[in-house]
Design an enzyme around this catalytic site. Structure first.
Site, PDB file in Angstrom:
ATOM      1  N   ASP A  52       0.840  -1.206   0.000  1.00 55.93           N
ATOM      2  CA  ASP A  52       0.000   0.000   0.000  1.00 55.93           C
ATOM      3  C   ASP A  52       0.875   1.257   0.000  1.00 55.93           C
ATOM      4  O   ASP A  52       0.372   2.384  -0.033  1.00 55.93           O
ATOM      5  CB  ASP A  52      -1.023  -0.006   1.144  1.00 55.93           C
ATOM      6  CG  ASP A  52      -0.384  -0.162   2.507  1.00 55.93           C
ATOM      7  OD1 ASP A  52       0.858  -0.193   2.593  1.00 55.93           O
ATOM      8  OD2 ASP A  52      -1.142  -0.251   3.501  1.00 55.93           O
ATOM      9  N   SER A  53       2.202   1.047  -0.032  1.00 56.93           N
ATOM     10  CA  SER A  53       3.123   2.163  -0.288  1.00 56.93           C
ATOM     11  C   SER A  53       2.858   2.750  -1.671  1.00 56.93           C
ATOM     12  O   SER A  53       3.346   3.834  -1.995  1.00 56.93           O
ATOM     13  CB  SER A  53       4.585   1.717  -0.169  1.00 56.93           C
ATOM     14  OG  SER A  53       4.819   0.562  -0.948  1.00 56.93           O
ATOM     15  N   ASP A  91      -1.094  -6.034  -0.139  1.00 57.43           N
ATOM     16  CA  ASP A  91      -1.565  -5.403   1.106  1.00 57.43           C
ATOM     17  C   ASP A  91      -3.071  -5.206   1.065  1.00 57.43           C
ATOM     18  O   ASP A  91      -3.606  -4.667   0.082  1.00 57.43           O
ATOM     19  CB  ASP A  91      -0.921  -4.007   1.260  1.00 57.43           C
ATOM     20  CG  ASP A  91       0.332  -4.040   2.108  1.00 57.43           C
ATOM     21  OD1 ASP A  91       0.429  -4.897   3.008  1.00 57.43           O
ATOM     22  OD2 ASP A  91       1.220  -3.200   1.857  1.00 57.43           O
ATOM     23  N   LYS A 121      -1.442  -9.368   2.716  1.00 55.36           N
ATOM     24  CA  LYS A 121      -0.675  -8.941   3.900  1.00 55.36           C
ATOM     25  C   LYS A 121      -1.550  -8.003   4.731  1.00 55.36           C
ATOM     26  O   LYS A 121      -2.267  -7.170   4.168  1.00 55.36           O
ATOM     27  CB  LYS A 121       0.624  -8.250   3.481  1.00 55.36           C
ATOM     28  CG  LYS A 121       1.419  -7.682   4.675  1.00 55.36           C
ATOM     29  CD  LYS A 121       2.865  -7.403   4.336  1.00 55.36           C
ATOM     30  CE  LYS A 121       3.154  -6.068   3.713  1.00 55.36           C
ATOM     31  NZ  LYS A 121       2.715  -4.892   4.501  1.00 55.36           N
ATOM     32  N   GLU A 190       9.177  -4.263  10.424  1.00 54.39           N
ATOM     33  CA  GLU A 190       9.650  -2.990   9.878  1.00 54.39           C
ATOM     34  C   GLU A 190      10.234  -2.104  10.976  1.00 54.39           C
ATOM     35  O   GLU A 190       9.595  -1.857  12.006  1.00 54.39           O
ATOM     36  CB  GLU A 190       8.471  -2.268   9.179  1.00 54.39           C
ATOM     37  CG  GLU A 190       8.882  -0.944   8.565  1.00 54.39           C
ATOM     38  CD  GLU A 190       7.885  -0.405   7.539  1.00 54.39           C
ATOM     39  OE1 GLU A 190       6.931  -1.124   7.160  1.00 54.39           O
ATOM     40  OE2 GLU A 190       8.066   0.752   7.116  1.00 54.39           O
TER      41      GLU A 190
END
Ligand code: KIV
Length: 272
Positions: A52-53, A91, A121, A190
């Site tokens: 979703d970046s 995502d 994810k 992360e």
């Protein structure tokens, strides 16, 4: 073609678990479109994450929160069309799985059915128990994501390293064990201390993929646009830039502009 490429025709969630067992590190990169995904897949990267970046990288939003389920499915289906070997993980975007577990399952099913992806994810630990149970019970493989989870950025208030304090580190270990016990096939960690990530990787049987989590994990993921240097305003310590495409592309665009204006382009050979 490397030995690894021959061994796994199509990477599956089981291949990743096997890689961990054999001590083979897992490579993962993001992609949001067909052309980039094709290059990444051909290069032998094991997992492509339709992150979703895309909300930041593709759409220019400040956070990952605005991207919608429909937009994620559009990106994911382009990536799936390009991928012959990589496992494609998508995502589930913010707001599509947190409110109720039936909606979570519907979102996961839409991603799998409409994009043809291989797994989803989700961010979070014990607090997403109900959503996780429904999705995994429906036979959909799930990758977890703990540590600096960007969908919670307004709660964190900062992008600094997570889980430096004992209480948060303990919750992260508990959450990782919880995700494994629920049936997640891998977890992204992360921006957490390398020592903590090592501990998690040692205690779990499923692969731990790090981003800013040190080298003692089972694999690494980076945002592709960052690692090829297309973005140049982002400089976290964990980022290794393999190319400097921002400068290379800027130079090419400037040169093109000059060539068009001076009628250097197109030349005799470049016309019919
Ligand atoms: O959305 C994304 O690109 C991610 C990676 C940073 C792991 O979640």
């Amino acid at each position: 073609m490397s030995a690894i490429k021959k061994e796994y025709k199509r990477i599956t969630t089981n291949s990743l678990i096997e890689m961990k067992k054999h001590g083979e590190k897992i490579s993962m990169l993001t992609a949001y479109d067909y052309t980039m995904a094709k290059i990444i897949d051909n290069a032998g990267v094991d997992v492509i994450l339709v992150g979703d970046s895309a909300s930041n990288v593709m759409a220019g939003h400040e956070t990952t929160l605005p991207i919608t389920l429909d937009q994620m499915i559009y990106h994911a289906s382009s990536v799936v069309r390009a991928s012959k070997r990589s496992l494609v993980v998508v995502d589930i975007p913010f707001g599509s799985y947190q409110s109720d577990s039936k909606e979570a399952l519907r979102s996961a099913i839409r991603i799998m059915k409409e994009s043809g992806a291989h797994a989803v994810k989700v961010e979070g630990g014990i607090e997403i128990d109900n959503a996780l149970t429904r999705i995994i019970n429906a036979g959909i493989p799930v990758m977890g994501h703990l540590g600096l989870t960007p969908q919670s950025i307004y709660q964190f208030g900062t992008y600094t390293v997570r889980a430096k304090e004992e209480a948060e580190a303990k919750k992260l270990i508990d959450d990782a064990k919880f995700l494994e016990s629920k049936g997640c096939f891998a977890i992204v960690l992360e921006k957490i201390p390398a020592k903590l990530a090592k501990k998690v990787a040692e205690q779990l049987n499923i692969p731990i993929i790090g981003i800013g989590a040190g080298s003692h994990v089972d694999g690494q993921v980076l945002v592709t646009h960052d690692m090829v240097g297309m973005t140049h305003e982002f400089h976290p310590r964990f980022l290794r830039r393999y190319l400097n495409l921002y400068d290379d592309m800027s130079n090419a665009f400037e040169q093109y502009c000059k060539d068009v204006k001076s009628v250097d382009f197109p030349n005799e050979k470049e016309q019919y």
